[in-house]
Scaffold this motif. Structure first.
Motif, PDB file in Angstrom:
ATOM      1  N   LEU A 263      37.966  34.472  40.177  1.00  0.00           N
ATOM      2  CA  LEU A 263      38.926  35.457  39.668  1.00  0.00           C
ATOM      3  C   LEU A 263      40.209  34.741  39.827  1.00  0.00           C
ATOM      4  O   LEU A 263      40.497  34.722  41.407  1.00  0.00           O
ATOM      5  CB  LEU A 263      38.794  36.805  40.470  1.00  0.00           C
ATOM      6  CG  LEU A 263      37.764  37.887  39.960  1.00  0.00           C
ATOM      7  CD1 LEU A 263      37.688  38.994  40.800  1.00  0.00           C
ATOM      8  CD2 LEU A 263      37.895  38.157  38.628  1.00  0.00           C
ATOM      9  N   PHE A 264      40.960  34.562  38.843  1.00  0.00           N
ATOM     10  CA  PHE A 264      42.253  34.019  39.122  1.00  0.00           C
ATOM     11  C   PHE A 264      42.265  32.690  40.003  1.00  0.00           C
ATOM     12  O   PHE A 264      43.069  32.576  40.661  1.00  0.00           O
ATOM     13  CB  PHE A 264      43.199  34.777  39.401  1.00  0.00           C
ATOM     14  CG  PHE A 264      43.474  35.948  38.588  1.00  0.00           C
ATOM     15  CD1 PHE A 264      44.244  35.945  37.451  1.00  0.00           C
ATOM     16  CD2 PHE A 264      43.013  37.412  39.092  1.00  0.00           C
ATOM     17  CE1 PHE A 264      44.645  37.087  36.454  1.00  0.00           C
ATOM     18  CE2 PHE A 264      43.190  38.404  37.960  1.00  0.00           C
ATOM     19  CZ  PHE A 264      43.917  38.157  36.869  1.00  0.00           C
ATOM     20  N   GLY A 265      41.132  31.877  39.975  1.00  0.00           N
ATOM     21  CA  GLY A 265      41.164  30.794  40.549  1.00  0.00           C
ATOM     22  C   GLY A 265      40.652  30.757  42.034  1.00  0.00           C
ATOM     23  O   GLY A 265      40.395  29.903  42.492  1.00  0.00           O
ATOM     24  N   THR A 266      40.412  31.909  42.550  1.00  0.00           N
ATOM     25  CA  THR A 266      39.836  32.335  43.735  1.00  0.00           C
ATOM     26  C   THR A 266      38.182  32.745  43.867  1.00  0.00           C
ATOM     27  O   THR A 266      38.088  33.576  42.785  1.00  0.00           O
ATOM     28  CB  THR A 266      40.654  33.441  44.582  1.00  0.00           C
ATOM     29  OG1 THR A 266      41.726  33.132  44.508  1.00  0.00           O
ATOM     30  CG2 THR A 266      40.184  33.429  46.056  1.00  0.00           C
ATOM     31  N   PRO A 267      37.198  32.425  44.435  1.00  0.00           N
ATOM     32  CA  PRO A 267      35.872  32.693  44.375  1.00  0.00           C
ATOM     33  C   PRO A 267      36.090  34.470  44.457  1.00  0.00           C
ATOM     34  O   PRO A 267      36.756  34.846  45.272  1.00  0.00           O
ATOM     35  CB  PRO A 267      35.383  32.107  45.594  1.00  0.00           C
ATOM     36  CG  PRO A 267      35.992  31.019  45.937  1.00  0.00           C
ATOM     37  CD  PRO A 267      37.313  31.163  45.385  1.00  0.00           C
ATOM     38  N   ALA A 268      35.444  35.123  43.631  1.00  0.00           N
ATOM     39  CA  ALA A 268      35.269  36.528  43.138  1.00  0.00           C
ATOM     40  C   ALA A 268      35.018  37.243  44.578  1.00  0.00           C
ATOM     41  O   ALA A 268      35.779  38.169  44.758  1.00  0.00           O
ATOM     42  CB  ALA A 268      34.417  36.891  42.176  1.00  0.00           C
TER      43      ALA A 268
ATOM     44  N   LEU B 226      33.633  40.769  38.405  1.00  0.00           N
ATOM     45  CA  LEU B 226      34.587  41.597  39.358  1.00  0.00           C
ATOM     46  C   LEU B 226      34.399  41.424  40.829  1.00  0.00           C
ATOM     47  O   LEU B 226      35.243  41.869  41.562  1.00  0.00           O
ATOM     48  CB  LEU B 226      34.728  43.178  39.003  1.00  0.00           C
ATOM     49  CG  LEU B 226      35.227  43.311  37.362  1.00  0.00           C
ATOM     50  CD1 LEU B 226      35.054  44.807  37.165  1.00  0.00           C
ATOM     51  CD2 LEU B 226      36.858  42.921  37.225  1.00  0.00           C
ATOM     52  N   GLY B 227      33.184  40.843  41.026  1.00  0.00           N
ATOM     53  CA  GLY B 227      33.173  40.719  42.884  1.00  0.00           C
ATOM     54  C   GLY B 227      32.139  41.909  43.329  1.00  0.00           C
ATOM     55  O   GLY B 227      32.028  42.089  44.398  1.00  0.00           O
ATOM     56  N   LEU B 228      31.947  42.704  42.611  1.00  0.00           N
ATOM     57  CA  LEU B 228      31.269  44.079  42.870  1.00  0.00           C
ATOM     58  C   LEU B 228      29.814  43.761  43.382  1.00  0.00           C
ATOM     59  O   LEU B 228      28.979  44.510  43.923  1.00  0.00           O
ATOM     60  CB  LEU B 228      31.398  45.129  41.892  1.00  0.00           C
ATOM     61  CG  LEU B 228      32.852  45.585  41.525  1.00  0.00           C
ATOM     62  CD1 LEU B 228      32.936  46.753  40.718  1.00  0.00           C
ATOM     63  CD2 LEU B 228      33.169  46.220  42.952  1.00  0.00           C
ATOM     64  N   GLN B 229      29.309  42.634  42.563  1.00  0.00           N
ATOM     65  CA  GLN B 229      27.818  42.158  42.809  1.00  0.00           C
ATOM     66  C   GLN B 229      27.773  40.845  42.914  1.00  0.00           C
ATOM     67  O   GLN B 229      28.567  40.014  42.634  1.00  0.00           O
ATOM     68  CB  GLN B 229      26.977  42.650  41.626  1.00  0.00           C
ATOM     69  CG  GLN B 229      26.060  43.787  41.869  1.00  0.00           C
ATOM     70  CD  GLN B 229      25.470  44.328  40.702  1.00  0.00           C
ATOM     71  OE1 GLN B 229      25.162  43.540  39.648  1.00  0.00           O
ATOM     72  NE2 GLN B 229      25.246  45.616  40.577  1.00  0.00           N
ATOM     73  N   GLN B 230      26.786  40.486  43.738  1.00  0.00           N
ATOM     74  CA  GLN B 230      26.736  38.802  44.191  1.00  0.00           C
ATOM     75  C   GLN B 230      25.806  38.275  43.048  1.00  0.00           C
ATOM     76  O   GLN B 230      24.597  38.818  43.023  1.00  0.00           O
ATOM     77  CB  GLN B 230      26.346  38.891  45.516  1.00  0.00           C
ATOM     78  CG  GLN B 230      27.303  39.204  46.381  1.00  0.00           C
ATOM     79  CD  GLN B 230      28.684  38.358  46.427  1.00  0.00           C
ATOM     80  OE1 GLN B 230      28.689  36.926  46.144  1.00  0.00           O
ATOM     81  NE2 GLN B 230      29.790  38.933  46.494  1.00  0.00           N
ATOM     82  N   PRO B 231      25.992  37.053  42.553  1.00  0.00           N
ATOM     83  CA  PRO B 231      24.964  36.552  41.524  1.00  0.00           C
ATOM     84  C   PRO B 231      23.976  35.705  42.382  1.00  0.00           C
ATOM     85  O   PRO B 231      24.078  35.494  43.686  1.00  0.00           O
ATOM     86  CB  PRO B 231      25.640  35.463  40.892  1.00  0.00           C
ATOM     87  CG  PRO B 231      26.959  34.909  41.537  1.00  0.00           C
ATOM     88  CD  PRO B 231      27.106  36.545  42.474  1.00  0.00           C
TER      89      PRO B 231
END
Lengths: 321, 250
Positions: free
Chosen positions: B63-68, B51-56
């Protein structure tokens, strides 16, 4: 960046056109429209009631400023208190005091810079952004940096005052430290009106985002609300309110208006929006009750306002049992 | 078929404790995925990274083709987290006010309108808490709070719903109703990612299953999954690891 803050191109356009227009409208209102309104209102009130309490220019200035403080301080305080950031107002007030000291010192030699409240505003805004920067880098509003800013800026203020003792700031510095309702010049009333309009406008526009972040920071981030931007908005607005309220309550007591009416309202309601309204009502009761009791009992106005607010809080706690 | 979420070679560690190792996974739009695995297997972490709440630490997430982390359309995401929110026990805030937050991403800085109010009413109705709308959050039971957050996610009308053990503390009857509702939403094309420890519930409702224990063991249709030994492998390695560090937590 802009796309993250404003949620659509339409809103961005609205802001781009609206912002300069709003600033012009606020300045225009404060300088041209407000003075005749002020005179008309107090002229009528004085004609109707006719006591020294409403007919003295000093108290007219004090009442007007006080009513606006009672409106704006609890409004901003509601978000701060519910984020456990109650003392941030106190820290900003102490930096504002440092700003006043510097302003008086410089103003005593440079005539055109002799406007201490603007220096206070500048100091508080810089401190607000500094604390925001610390919060971003350390990922919290920790109480240790808060305590350092609070005491450090106060120490700076005291140092400047003692160094400039020969210039004799006298009663003026005291009025910023403890507040003085009889010492609000008309240009400060005008500044207060302008600040109040800005604060009301900001809160009206960003209430949803501020509430969302206050309640559930992670969910707000998920909704792609730019939390650091809105945190900065909140802390800068707090700085504005603190500087505005300082002239009546004094740097030492100003945080009380941000915190105590809100704490009382929180005891009595199940809804944040009702709590906001109730906080403002309690704020106004505290300001008006405080001014009147300080007149009758002959005690300092700032202290009287805070004591009335605390009495309201205690009643709310007891009433909730 | 476009992907709602793409995870490529994601690795994540809390300090020196590795949580995810080289996880790759693609979730199609309209998929109903059950994410299962033992405690401490990194399910919640993976969901937050998606969900982009944390960075790996390394790897790519879209997400839907865009970087989270560059994805800005908050109206497309709904999330029911496992943890309580910051203000729920202290703040005066009503159930309706919390559910209304689901509409905030849609409204931006404009005021909410009647349509938003109607959607909120509908969401309250769907999870059966319409009668609690004016109740203070701090006075609710755990299950009622959870249903409030579910209603908030529904009110957000998201294209992707991420649910982290959403029915903890919710009674069996409303839990069944909730899963029927999820299936219904999924029928309407909404992508759902569900973390749930009750494997019976998961296999009954979801289309596909990803079994996680630090690394991805299996991502396939539910029927194939039941025939495979992915679960057995994931849990047995957890037992082996569990003897080394028992209290790893979630």
């Amino acid at each position: 960046m802009a796309a993250e803050i404003f949620d659509s191109r339409r809103q961005l356009t609205t802001v781009a056109i609206g912002l300069p227009a709003t600033i012009a409208a606020v300045v225009g209102f404060v300088y041209w429209l407000f003075p005749p309104l002020f005179d008309a209102f107090w002229g009528t009130t004085c004609g109707a009631i006719d006591t020294w309490l409403v007919c003295s220019t000093f108290l007219q200035h004090g009442f007007t400023t006080g009513i606006l403080v009672g409106l704006t301080a609890p409004l901003v305080g509601a978000y701060l208190v519910n984020r456990q950031m109650a003392l941030i107002g106190e820290a900003l007030a102490h930096t504002a005091f440092g700003g006043v000291a510097i302003g008086l010192f410089i103003g005593s030699t440079v005539e055109w810079a002799n406007y201490p409240l603007l220096w206070a505003l500048l100091a508080a805004a810089i401190a607000a952004l500094g604390m925001q920067y610390l919060a971003v880098t350390t990922d919290s509003y920790a109480d240790v940096p808060l305590a350092i800013v609070l005491t450090g800026s106060f120490a700076l203020g005291v140092a400047v005052i003692s160094y400039g003792d020969g210039i004799a700031f006298g009663r003026e510095i005291e009025s910023y430290l403890f507040g003085n309702i009889l010492f609000v010049p008309f240009e400060n009333v005008q500044l207060m009106v302008g600040l109040a309009l800005v604060v009301l406008g900001m809160v009206a526009l960003t209430h949803k985002q501020l509430l969302f972040i206050t309640f559930d920071r992670e969910a707000a981030r998920l909704a792609r609300i730019n939390v650091w931007f809105y945190d900065t908005v909140l802390i800068v607005v707090t700085a504005l309110v603190v500087v505005a309220a300082m002239q009546i309550l004094g740097a030492i007591l100003v945080a009380a208006m941000l915190v105590v009416p809100v704490a009382a309202a929180m005891q009595l309601t199940s809804s944040f929006n009702h709590g906001l309204v109730l906080s403002v009502i309690f704020g106004e009761v505290a300001v008006l009750g405080g001014i009147l009791s300080s007149y009758w009992l002959d005690i300092a106005t700032g202290a009287a306002i805070v004591l009335v607010a605390i009495a309201i809080y205690l009643l709310a706690v007891l009433g909730d049992r | 078929m476009t992907h709602a979420i793409t995870v490529e070679n994601v690795t994540f560690a809390y300090d020196d404790r590795p949580v995810l190792r080289d996880v790759s996974l693609a979730i199609e739009e309209g998929e109903f995925l059950g994410l299962i695995g033992p405690n401490g297997s990194g399910k919640t972490t993976l969901l937050k990274i998606m969900l982009g709440l944390q960075q790996p630490d390394s790897g790519r997430v879209e997400l839907f083709g865009t970087p989270a982390d560059a994805f800005t359309d908050g109206t497309r995401l709904g999330y029911v987290s496992q943890h309580s929110s910051d203000g729920e026990s202290t703040m005066p805030i009503s159930v309706r006010e919390v559910v209304t937050m689901g509409r905030y991403a849609h409204a931006g800085i404009s005021p909410l309108d009647d349509e938003d109010a109607a959607i909120v009413d509908d969401a309250l109705e769907q999870v059966g808490i319409a009668d609690l709308a004016d109740r203070r959050m701090s006075r609710l039971s755990g299950g009622q709070k959870q249903r409030t957050y579910i209603a908030r996610a529904l009110a957000s009308e998201a294209d992707l719903l991420a649910l982290d053990e959403p029915t903890v503390g919710v009674d069996t009857e409303s839990r069944d109703a909730f899963y029927d509702l999820l299936e219904d939403l999924n029928q309407r094309g909404i992508t759902i990612v569900l973390i749930e420890h009750d494997i019976g519930v998961v296999t009954e409702h979801v289309d596909t299953i990803a079994c996680l224990n630090g690394e991805l063991y299996e991502h396939c249709g539910t029927a194939e999954f039941l025939e495979s030994d992915a679960l057995e492998r994931a849990f047995s390695s957890a037992r082996a690891a569990g003897t080394a560090s028992v209290a790893s937590g979630d």
